[in-house]
Design a protein around this motif. Structure first.
Motif, PDB file in Angstrom:
ATOM      1  N   PRO A 107       0.808  -1.237   0.000  1.00  0.00           N
ATOM      2  CA  PRO A 107       0.000   0.000   0.000  1.00  0.00           C
ATOM      3  C   PRO A 107       0.831   1.273   0.000  1.00  0.00           C
ATOM      4  O   PRO A 107       0.327   2.346  -0.366  1.00  0.00           O
ATOM      5  N   MET A 108       2.111   1.180   0.388  1.00  0.00           N
ATOM      6  CA  MET A 108       2.946   2.373   0.422  1.00  0.00           C
ATOM      7  C   MET A 108       3.259   2.890  -0.982  1.00  0.00           C
ATOM      8  O   MET A 108       3.752   4.012  -1.136  1.00  0.00           O
ATOM      9  N   LEU A 109       2.972   2.080  -2.005  1.00  0.00           N
ATOM     10  CA  LEU A 109       3.201   2.510  -3.380  1.00  0.00           C
ATOM     11  C   LEU A 109       2.036   3.349  -3.921  1.00  0.00           C
ATOM     12  O   LEU A 109       2.162   3.966  -4.979  1.00  0.00           O
ATOM     13  N   GLU A 110       0.922   3.359  -3.204  1.00  0.00           N
ATOM     14  CA  GLU A 110      -0.256   4.097  -3.673  1.00  0.00           C
ATOM     15  C   GLU A 110      -0.114   5.595  -3.398  1.00  0.00           C
ATOM     16  O   GLU A 110       0.662   6.018  -2.543  1.00  0.00           O
ATOM     17  N   ASP A 111      -0.880   6.374  -4.136  1.00  0.00           N
ATOM     18  CA  ASP A 111      -0.860   7.826  -3.932  1.00  0.00           C
ATOM     19  C   ASP A 111      -1.363   8.205  -2.541  1.00  0.00           C
ATOM     20  O   ASP A 111      -0.902   9.177  -1.943  1.00  0.00           O
ATOM     21  N   ASP A 112      -2.341   7.433  -2.037  1.00  0.00           N
ATOM     22  CA  ASP A 112      -2.892   7.703  -0.706  1.00  0.00           C
ATOM     23  C   ASP A 112      -2.348   6.690   0.298  1.00  0.00           C
ATOM     24  O   ASP A 112      -3.098   6.030   1.029  1.00  0.00           O
ATOM     25  N   ALA A 113      -1.041   6.549   0.334  1.00  0.00           N
ATOM     26  CA  ALA A 113      -0.385   5.564   1.200  1.00  0.00           C
ATOM     27  C   ALA A 113      -0.713   5.831   2.669  1.00  0.00           C
ATOM     28  O   ALA A 113      -0.785   6.987   3.100  1.00  0.00           O
ATOM     29  N   PRO A 114      -0.924   4.772   3.456  1.00  0.00           N
ATOM     30  CA  PRO A 114      -1.212   4.953   4.885  1.00  0.00           C
ATOM     31  C   PRO A 114       0.009   5.456   5.633  1.00  0.00           C
ATOM     32  O   PRO A 114       1.141   5.284   5.189  1.00  0.00           O
ATOM     33  N   GLU A 115      -0.226   6.075   6.767  1.00  0.00           N
ATOM     34  CA  GLU A 115       0.860   6.545   7.618  1.00  0.00           C
ATOM     35  C   GLU A 115       1.090   5.540   8.742  1.00  0.00           C
ATOM     36  O   GLU A 115       0.160   4.900   9.221  1.00  0.00           O
ATOM     37  N   PHE A 116       2.346   5.384   9.148  1.00  0.00           N
ATOM     38  CA  PHE A 116       2.661   4.520  10.281  1.00  0.00           C
ATOM     39  C   PHE A 116       2.180   5.171  11.572  1.00  0.00           C
ATOM     40  O   PHE A 116       2.272   6.383  11.713  1.00  0.00           O
ATOM     41  N   PRO A 117       1.704   4.383  12.540  1.00  0.00           N
ATOM     42  CA  PRO A 117       1.450   2.936  12.447  1.00  0.00           C
ATOM     43  C   PRO A 117       0.072   2.660  11.836  1.00  0.00           C
ATOM     44  O   PRO A 117      -0.802   3.529  11.872  1.00  0.00           O
ATOM     45  N   PHE A 118      -0.101   1.445  11.300  1.00  0.00           N
ATOM     46  CA  PHE A 118      -1.422   1.023  10.828  1.00  0.00           C
ATOM     47  C   PHE A 118      -1.564  -0.477  11.014  1.00  0.00           C
ATOM     48  O   PHE A 118      -0.582  -1.181  11.227  1.00  0.00           O
ATOM     49  N   VAL A 119      -2.787  -0.953  10.964  1.00  0.00           N
ATOM     50  CA  VAL A 119      -3.071  -2.376  11.105  1.00  0.00           C
ATOM     51  C   VAL A 119      -3.424  -2.932   9.728  1.00  0.00           C
ATOM     52  O   VAL A 119      -4.209  -2.328   8.989  1.00  0.00           O
ATOM     53  N   ALA A 120      -2.813  -4.066   9.385  1.00  0.00           N
ATOM     54  CA  ALA A 120      -3.027  -4.660   8.064  1.00  0.00           C
ATOM     55  C   ALA A 120      -3.572  -6.079   8.205  1.00  0.00           C
ATOM     56  O   ALA A 120      -3.175  -6.825   9.104  1.00  0.00           O
ATOM     57  N   LEU A 121      -4.476  -6.435   7.332  1.00  0.00           N
ATOM     58  CA  LEU A 121      -4.975  -7.809   7.235  1.00  0.00           C
ATOM     59  C   LEU A 121      -4.359  -8.437   5.993  1.00  0.00           C
ATOM     60  O   LEU A 121      -4.626  -8.008   4.868  1.00  0.00           O
ATOM     61  N   LEU A 122      -3.502  -9.431   6.194  1.00  0.00           N
ATOM     62  CA  LEU A 122      -2.873 -10.147   5.086  1.00  0.00           C
ATOM     63  C   LEU A 122      -3.728 -11.348   4.731  1.00  0.00           C
ATOM     64  O   LEU A 122      -3.983 -12.199   5.578  1.00  0.00           O
ATOM     65  N   VAL A 123      -4.162 -11.414   3.485  1.00  0.00           N
ATOM     66  CA  VAL A 123      -4.964 -12.552   3.030  1.00  0.00           C
ATOM     67  C   VAL A 123      -4.340 -13.069   1.746  1.00  0.00           C
ATOM     68  O   VAL A 123      -4.593 -12.555   0.659  1.00  0.00           O
ATOM     69  N   SER A 124      -3.471 -14.080   1.871  1.00  0.00           N
ATOM     70  CA  SER A 124      -2.826 -14.671   0.701  1.00  0.00           C
ATOM     71  C   SER A 124      -3.158 -16.156   0.656  1.00  0.00           C
ATOM     72  O   SER A 124      -3.898 -16.665   1.497  1.00  0.00           O
ATOM     73  N   GLY A 125      -2.587 -16.855  -0.313  1.00  0.00           N
ATOM     74  CA  GLY A 125      -2.922 -18.260  -0.489  1.00  0.00           C
ATOM     75  C   GLY A 125      -2.650 -19.112   0.729  1.00  0.00           C
ATOM     76  O   GLY A 125      -3.451 -19.958   1.105  1.00  0.00           O
ATOM     77  N   GLY A 126      -1.511 -18.880   1.385  1.00  0.00           N
ATOM     78  CA  GLY A 126      -1.145 -19.730   2.508  1.00  0.00           C
ATOM     79  C   GLY A 126      -1.108 -19.033   3.850  1.00  0.00           C
ATOM     80  O   GLY A 126      -0.790 -19.658   4.857  1.00  0.00           O
TER      81      GLY A 126
ATOM     82  N   VAL B 188      -5.566 -20.230  12.840  1.00  0.00           N
ATOM     83  CA  VAL B 188      -4.944 -21.357  13.543  1.00  0.00           C
ATOM     84  C   VAL B 188      -5.011 -22.645  12.722  1.00  0.00           C
ATOM     85  O   VAL B 188      -4.453 -23.659  13.119  1.00  0.00           O
ATOM     86  N   ASP B 189      -5.703 -22.615  11.598  1.00  0.00           N
ATOM     87  CA  ASP B 189      -5.745 -23.797  10.723  1.00  0.00           C
ATOM     88  C   ASP B 189      -5.514 -23.377   9.281  1.00  0.00           C
ATOM     89  O   ASP B 189      -4.405 -23.027   8.924  1.00  0.00           O
ATOM     90  N   ASP B 190      -6.544 -23.394   8.458  1.00  0.00           N
ATOM     91  CA  ASP B 190      -6.375 -23.024   7.053  1.00  0.00           C
ATOM     92  C   ASP B 190      -6.385 -21.514   6.874  1.00  0.00           C
ATOM     93  O   ASP B 190      -7.130 -20.801   7.552  1.00  0.00           O
ATOM     94  N   ALA B 191      -5.570 -21.052   5.931  1.00  0.00           N
ATOM     95  CA  ALA B 191      -5.663 -19.659   5.507  1.00  0.00           C
ATOM     96  C   ALA B 191      -6.903 -19.496   4.643  1.00  0.00           C
ATOM     97  O   ALA B 191      -7.528 -20.476   4.227  1.00  0.00           O
ATOM     98  N   ALA B 192      -7.282 -18.247   4.375  1.00  0.00           N
ATOM     99  CA  ALA B 192      -8.494 -17.998   3.600  1.00  0.00           C
ATOM    100  C   ALA B 192      -8.427 -18.661   2.232  1.00  0.00           C
ATOM    101  O   ALA B 192      -9.403 -19.277   1.770  1.00  0.00           O
ATOM    102  N   GLY B 193      -7.276 -18.546   1.560  1.00  0.00           N
ATOM    103  CA  GLY B 193      -7.143 -19.155   0.236  1.00  0.00           C
ATOM    104  C   GLY B 193      -7.296 -20.658   0.279  1.00  0.00           C
ATOM    105  O   GLY B 193      -7.928 -21.262  -0.588  1.00  0.00           O
ATOM    106  N   GLU B 194      -6.724 -21.287   1.308  1.00  0.00           N
ATOM    107  CA  GLU B 194      -6.835 -22.735   1.448  1.00  0.00           C
ATOM    108  C   GLU B 194      -8.271 -23.147   1.710  1.00  0.00           C
ATOM    109  O   GLU B 194      -8.755 -24.165   1.186  1.00  0.00           O
ATOM    110  N   ALA B 195      -8.982 -22.373   2.540  1.00  0.00           N
ATOM    111  CA  ALA B 195     -10.380 -22.679   2.832  1.00  0.00           C
ATOM    112  C   ALA B 195     -11.237 -22.601   1.567  1.00  0.00           C
ATOM    113  O   ALA B 195     -12.097 -23.453   1.322  1.00  0.00           O
TER     114      ALA B 195
END
Length: 217
Positions: A123-142, A162-169
């Motif tokens: 997100p730091m590459l975007e024009d409206d990049a967030p400022e530190f600190p921020f909370v991020a939700l990572l949702v990738s395959g694993g 604690v079990d499957d990631a969203a992509g795995e589910a």
């Protein structure tokens, strides 16, 4: 500073050329992506050995394509980065060995980038990049993680699946429904046509302390 980025963590070969200058930098100069979905569909999922071999075939041509699109040569590069993990071991080795080989030949710096950190800071590459600190939700395959980003290199894991990631589910649900690979997008599309009131799904782990979560019942 013109930096070549290489991504070979799983079933996509990605290459990008970015001008990182903080004073008048041009940003993204060119990029290219090759997907292996058609190859893996025959097997109903990613086959690591096939993925690695396909990265070997596609990576150098994609690098040449990106340099050509940017009207540059390898000698115009100031540095190279690559995905260092997590991911498929063989696939990661293709990117790492290519990056180190090129960097040594060109006598320029090379840097391995943690896969999840790349997601966090995208997100730091975007024009409206967030400022530190921020909370991020990572949702990738694993990985599915909730992370407090305090600054560059300063991260606090708040919770994760604690079990499957969203992509795995998604993929497992698709397989149970007999949907073709990749099943995640198909499940998402079918869900838009469903009745949200038909089933009352449980919400796991709401009675436990902490911010870990689960996609199972």
């Amino acid at each position: 500073m013109r930096v070549l980025g290489i991504e070979t963590s799983c079933d996509e070969t990605g290459v990008a050329l970015y001008d990182t200058s903080l004073t008048g930098g041009q940003g993204l100069l060119a990029d290219a992506l090759y997907s292996q979905i058609a190859m893996h569909a025959e097997f109903g999922g990613v086959v690591p050995e096939l993925a690695s071999r396909d990265h070997t075939r596609k990576l150098l041509p994609l690098i040449e394509q990106v340099l050509s699109d940017a009207k540059l040569t390898r000698h115009d590069l100031d540095g190279i980065t690559y995905t260092a993990g997590p991911g498929l071991v063989g696939a990661l080795m293709v990117g790492a060995s290519t990056a180190h080989g090129m960097a040594r030949a060109l006598n320029i710096p090379v840097l391995g980038v943690h896969h999840m950190e790349g997601h966090l800071l995208a997100p730091m590459l975007e024009d409206d990049a967030p400022e530190f600190p921020f909370v991020a939700l990572l949702v990738s395959g694993g990985h599915t993680q909730l992370v407090e980003v305090q600054g560059l290199g300063r991260y606090q894991l708040l919770g994760e699946s604690v079990d499957d990631a969203a992509g795995e589910a998604f993929d497992k649900a698709a397989k149970m429904l007999g949907l073709a690979y990749p099943g995640g997008p198909q499940v998402a599309k079918l869900a838009e046509q469903g009745d949200p009131e038909r089933f009352r799904f449980p919400r796991p782990m709401t009675d436990r302390p902490g911010l870990d979560f689960s996609f199972r019942d």
